[in-house]
Design a protein around this motif. Structure first.
Motif, PDB file in Angstrom:
ATOM      1  N   GLY A   1      14.750  60.779  36.177  1.00 44.98           N
ATOM      2  CA  GLY A   1      15.750  60.655  35.116  1.00 44.98           C
ATOM      3  C   GLY A   1      16.566  61.926  34.984  1.00 44.98           C
TER       4      GLY A   1
ATOM      5  N   ARG B   1      20.657  62.744  35.622  1.00 44.59           N
ATOM      6  CA  ARG B   1      21.472  63.353  34.553  1.00 44.59           C
ATOM      7  C   ARG B   1      22.238  64.572  35.042  1.00 44.59           C
TER       8      ARG B   1
ATOM      9  N   GLN C   1      22.604  57.999  32.146  1.00 41.24           N
ATOM     10  CA  GLN C   1      21.478  57.717  33.041  1.00 41.24           C
ATOM     11  C   GLN C   1      20.767  56.438  32.641  1.00 41.24           C
ATOM     12  N   ARG C   2      20.575  56.234  31.349  1.00 36.16           N
ATOM     13  CA  ARG C   2      19.847  55.035  30.906  1.00 36.16           C
ATOM     14  C   ARG C   2      20.667  53.762  31.117  1.00 36.16           C
TER      15      ARG C   2
ATOM     16  N   PHE D   1      20.438  53.013  34.909  1.00 30.60           N
ATOM     17  CA  PHE D   1      19.099  52.520  35.236  1.00 30.60           C
ATOM     18  C   PHE D   1      18.945  51.065  34.790  1.00 30.60           C
TER      19      PHE D   1
ATOM     20  N   GLU E   1      12.381  56.797  34.318  1.00 34.88           N
ATOM     21  CA  GLU E   1      13.045  58.104  34.178  1.00 34.88           C
ATOM     22  C   GLU E   1      12.044  59.243  34.043  1.00 34.88           C
TER      23      GLU E   1
ATOM     24  N   THR F   1      17.571  54.725  42.567  1.00 38.11           N
ATOM     25  CA  THR F   1      17.776  56.009  41.893  1.00 38.11           C
ATOM     26  C   THR F   1      18.898  56.793  42.560  1.00 38.11           C
TER      27      THR F   1
END
Length: 307
Positions: free
Chosen positions: A109, A113, A125-126, A129, A139, A154
């Motif tokens: 994670g 970022r 990032q979230r 994902f 993450e 990823t």
């Protein structure tokens, strides 16, 4: 409008043989390719044809024993080593072939970022994902805890959040299930539709044709054809180069016709046209010099016999 241009690129590697004799192997020769804003260019060809080396040359990440000649420009300005370093991971992002590019000592994670240029890095990032079906728990994992497919997603996420104008994706889909492949390809198409450019390096012509605007065919370290994606249809009547036609006909749905012979090693390149030893159309003239790329039927081809 071209955002990235590669003209007459050649890459050689210095090696030492028995007795410490120095030799140079030219693995890319006179390679030409352009990337346009809003376009997906799929680069296809057999292993060893120079596809990944092209990506590394553009980004300036070739090993120290490499010698590079030719001209590469980004937005009209030459890609010098200093400019490559400044743009790498920011305006030009790589989705690498190997999952070993992930830092083994950093949670994934946090790695994603670090590529976010503007806005809330955690939220970016979230969101990405979630789009790639990576749960919130991922993450907090380290790369060794990921499956191969999770690691590839990823790497895709890292490029997607970077805000880059150019994404070079080197075999981004192996190990992914069909649903995720389709979704990843749709994200590349979305990226291009926003006015950016994508170079998709792949063995999988079928997947590339789902989203690509143009196809560049590589053979033995050089470009042999650049064509519109729609030319790869039927029995390949619209395809220009004999190797491109053979590659198309070798697919299971297109008669599964094998290509005789094998691609030459960089240390044993034939004189003249590099495909001539395997080509049914070859004539003595083909052995004299490597043909120049020339325009033909809204594409480009490196063959004196193509019509």
């Amino acid at each position: 409008m071209s955002i990235l241009e590669v003209n007459h690129l050649s890459v050689s590697f210095k090696q030492y043989t028995a007795g410490l004799k120095q030799s140079h192997h030219k693995v890319i020769s006179d390679l030409n390719v352009n990337l346009e804003a809003g376009e997906i260019l799929a680069v296809v060809g057999a292993s060893g044809s120079g596809k990944s080396l092209l990506a590394h040359a553009i980004l300036g990440i070739l090993p120290a024993n490499a010698s590079v000649s030719g001209v590469m420009t980004y937005e009209g300005e030459e890609l010098t080593p200093a400019r490559q370093k400044a743009l790498r991971g920011k305006e030009i992002a790589l989705v690498p072939q190997s999952v070993n590019y992930l830092d083994p000592l950093m949670k994934v994670g946090k790695q994603v970022r670090t590529s976010v240029q503007t806005g809330d890095a955690v939220q970016a990032q979230r969101r990405v994902f979630e789009r790639f079906r990576l749960g919130r728990e991922v993450e907090r994992m380290y790369p060794f805890q990921l499956s191969g497919g999770m690691a590839r997603r990823t790497l895709l996420s890292t490029a997607m959040v970077s805000g880059a104008k150019v994404i070079i994706a080197d075999e981004p889909t192996p190990g992914l299930d069909p649903v995720v492949i389709k979704e990843a390809l749709s994200h590349f198409r979305e990226f291009a539709n926003q006015g950016c450019a994508v170079m998709l390096i792949t063995h999988d012509i079928e997947s590339a044709l789902q989203i690509a605007d143009k196809i560049a065919v590589f053979y033995a370290g050089t470009t042999v054809e650049i064509a519109k994606a729609e030319d790869f249809a039927g029995q390949g009547e619209a395809i220009r180069h004999p190797y491109s036609k053979a590659l198309w006909r070798a697919l299971p749905q297109n008669d599964f016709v094998p290509i005789t012979g094998s691609q030459p090693h960089p240390s044993a390149l034939p004189p003249g046209c590099l495909f001539a030893p395997r080509c049914a159309m070859a004539t003595p003239e083909c052995l004299q010099a490597q043909p120049e790329m020339r325009p033909l039927r809204d594409g480009m081809v490196r063959c004196i016999h193509a019509t």
